[in-house]
Design an enzyme around this catalytic site. Structure first.
Site, short mmCIF file in Angstrom:
data_model
loop_
_atom_site.label_atom_id
_atom_site.label_comp_id
_atom_site.label_asym_id
_atom_site.label_seq_id
_atom_site.Cartn_x
_atom_site.Cartn_y
_atom_site.Cartn_z
N GLU A 71 -5.35 -8.51 0.61
CA GLU A 71 -6.04 -8.24 1.95
C GLU A 71 -7.62 -8.00 1.46
OE1 GLU A 71 -4.61 -5.00 4.21
OE2 GLU A 71 -2.50 -5.40 4.00
N GLU B 159 0.79 -1.24 0.01
CA GLU B 159 -0.04 -0.08 -0.08
C GLU B 159 0.81 1.22 0.03
OE1 GLU B 159 -2.98 -0.22 3.14
OE2 GLU B 159 -4.11 -1.71 1.92
C1 BG6 Z 1 -4.52 -1.97 5.36
C2 BG6 Z 1 -3.14 -2.43 6.07
O1 BG6 Z 1 -4.52 -0.72 4.82
O2 BG6 Z 1 -5.54 -1.98 6.16
C3 BG6 Z 1 -3.09 -3.22 6.96
O3 BG6 Z 1 -2.15 -2.90 4.94
C4 BG6 Z 1 -4.03 -2.48 8.04
O4 BG6 Z 1 -2.00 -3.08 7.87
C5 BG6 Z 1 -5.43 -2.80 7.08
O5 BG6 Z 1 -4.44 -3.10 9.42
C6 BG6 Z 1 -6.88 -2.53 8.15
O6 BG6 Z 1 -6.59 -0.99 8.48
P1 BG6 Z 1 -7.07 -0.61 9.82
O7 BG6 Z 1 -6.87 0.74 9.86
O8 BG6 Z 1 -8.49 -0.90 9.79
O9 BG6 Z 1 -5.92 -1.31 10.87
#
Ligand code: BG6
Length: 478
Positions: A378, A170
């Site tokens: 993800e 990201e």
């Molecule tokens: C992504 C990241 O942006 O989203 C993760 O790669 C992150 O590291 C995930 O934890 C979820 O976002 P958040 O802000 O809910 O932890």
């Protein structure tokens, strides 16, 4: 379109799940690990939710065997994790710290022994502090050489063992949070500096991918892009244009460079006209073009619904990092677009919009613009979970979320998209950078919270068993 019958998931589909070093490992000062910018940042009062840190996180560093045993029992096919640069080079460069490297050698061996394909992320935001202090981290071209050397050590070490590699996680998020919103280290708010740092990250990314190919590494490499496809709020042509602009400035601006080595036309003209374009060297284009990824890693959480935003309109609004529904503010780029609530979808307690069809739309856009396979690196639901007296967690809301998104992937495959695999976020519960421990994503509940005094005991959630069946049936049983 509605398909009469959906295609099957490919036989070798990677049913996976993911994590990142800072969010799970803990052991922040062990075995020669150096200090990262996040180790420092979380100590500045007010920066994270209730001052949570990753000092202990969920102690994966000491419990990785237990975690991998849970993965094996579940039948997981792939596990995406990141390497902490500061464990390999405590100061970001120089002499390799063998005991830090050994942790990942052991982790990878344990995964392979358990029949789980390792997916290695080289960089998930935890930049060595020494490099930030020496030359400003991503703001200097020097980072290209240091990042490439760091990646080279990992390539040499894991050649033939790791077949799936993620270069940068990201880039669009760590650069914008770090240099525009000021909510991640180095907490700068300066657009010009942001685009310069971003350009160096593009070069570093290309350099590492180029090296991977020169070394003829067996396997595939690509970046993970945080893609939130943009919708128009309605058919008012001004809003449609705003959505197009957002797609150009927030998506094509990164992915075009990854794949074609060129910034997109409209975005580049806008940067030039506004004195924001990064300084480039004549040889940059050649490097960017020689680092074409093998797949596009896609991190997907939500879509963005856009409307026109006048020059005196809204700019950066507050994000909801508390889990109090409805506390995020409207935000946008004056003169271009602003984000509106989509009236057709539900929202989480952190105001993230739940839109499985958006995943299908995003996958199709990537596949047809870039003609490249996709690895979903993800996707998941961050929510409050309750541990019952019986040690169970009934997270049916997470099962619903994942089921609908897997269904959307199945539809995208049936539309003609090539998909290598799907990594949910996340495997165990972990530290959410700005939202503490209460925002949980895992299949495995970890007894850790904002007080950071938990027992760290692991409990299987209902979603753990549900995903086990999904994997066993290769996506037939949702
Ligand atoms: C992504 C990241 O942006 O989203 C993760 O790669 C992150 O590291 C995930 O934890 C979820 O976002 P958040 O802000 O809910 O932890």
């Amino acid at each position: 379109m509605e398909h009469r019958q959906l295609d099957n998931f490919p036989k070798d589909f990677l049913w996976g799940s993911a994590s990142a070093a800072y969010q799970v490992e803990g052991a922040w000062q062990e075995d020669g690990k150096g200090v990262s910018v996040w180790d420092d940042f979380v100590r500045i009062p007010g920066k994270t939710f209730k001052e949570t840190t990753g000092d202990v996180a969920v102690d994966h560093y000491h419990r990785y065997k237990e975690d991998i045993a849970l993965m094996k029992e579940q039948g997981l096919k792939a596990y995406r994790f990141s390497v902490a640069w500061t464990r390999i080079f405590s100061e970001g460069k120089g002499k390799v710290n063998q005991s830090g490297l050994q942790f990942y050698i052991d982790l990878v061996d344990e995964l392979i022994r358990s029949g789980i394909e390792p997916v290695l992320t080289i960089y998930h935001w935890d930049l060595p502090k020494a490099l930030q202090e020496e030359y400003g981290g991503w703001e200097s071209r020097k980072i290209i050489e240091d990042f490439t050397r760091y990646a080279e050590v990992l390539f040499e070490t894991f050649r033939g063992k790791v077949h799936y590699w993620v270069s940068l996680n990201e880039q669009n998020i760590f650069i914008q949070h770090g240099y525009l919103l000021g909510t991640h280290p180095p907490a700068v708010q300066d657009m010009k500096r942001m685009y310069q740092a971003n350009h160096h990250a593009n070069l570093a990314n290309a350099s590492v991918i180029k090296l991977f190919h020169e070394l003829q590494m067996p396997g595939k490499i690509g970046p993970s892009f945080a893609y939130g496809p943009n919708y128009s709020f309605n058919c008012d042509p001004n809003n449609v244009l705003a959505a197009e602009d957002a797609e150009e400035l927030e998506a094509n601006f990164w992915m075009d460079v990854y794949v074609n080595g060129e910034y997109p036309l409209v975005a580049w003209k806008y940067l030039k006209d506004n004195g924001l374009a990064p300084e480039t060297l004549p040889e940059d284009t050649q490097l960017l073009k020689s680092g074409k990824p093998d797949f596009m890693g896609m991190n997907y959480y939500q879509t963005n619904t856009m409307a026109f935003n006048p020059l005196d309109g809204v700019s950066l609004g507050k994000q909801n990092t508390t889990g109090e529904k409805g506390t995020s503010e409207e935000s946008g780029r004056p003169g271009i677009y602003k984000r509106k609530e989509n009236p057709f979808v539900e929202r989480t307690n952190w105001d993230w919009e739940i839109d499985p069809t958006g995943l299908r739309i995003g996958m199709r856009r990537i596949a047809s613009r870039y003609r490249m396979p996709i690895l979903i690196t993800e996707n998941g639901l961050g929510e409050y979970d309750t541990l019952t007296d019986k040690g169970t967690i009934h997270d049916d809301y997470r099962i619903d979320y994942l089921r609908q998104h897997i269904q959307a992937i199945n539809e995208a495959i049936s539309d003609g998209v090539t998909v290598l695999g799907y990594c949910t976020w996340s495997y165990t519960d972990l530290l959410s950078w700005l939202n503490g421990y209460q925002k949980r994503y895992g299949f495995v509940y970890v007894d850790q919270d904002e007080t950071q005094n938990g027992t760290l005991k692991r409990y299987k959630k209902d979603s753990y068993y549900w995903y086990q069946d999904v994997i066993k049936s290769n996506g037939e049983k949702l």
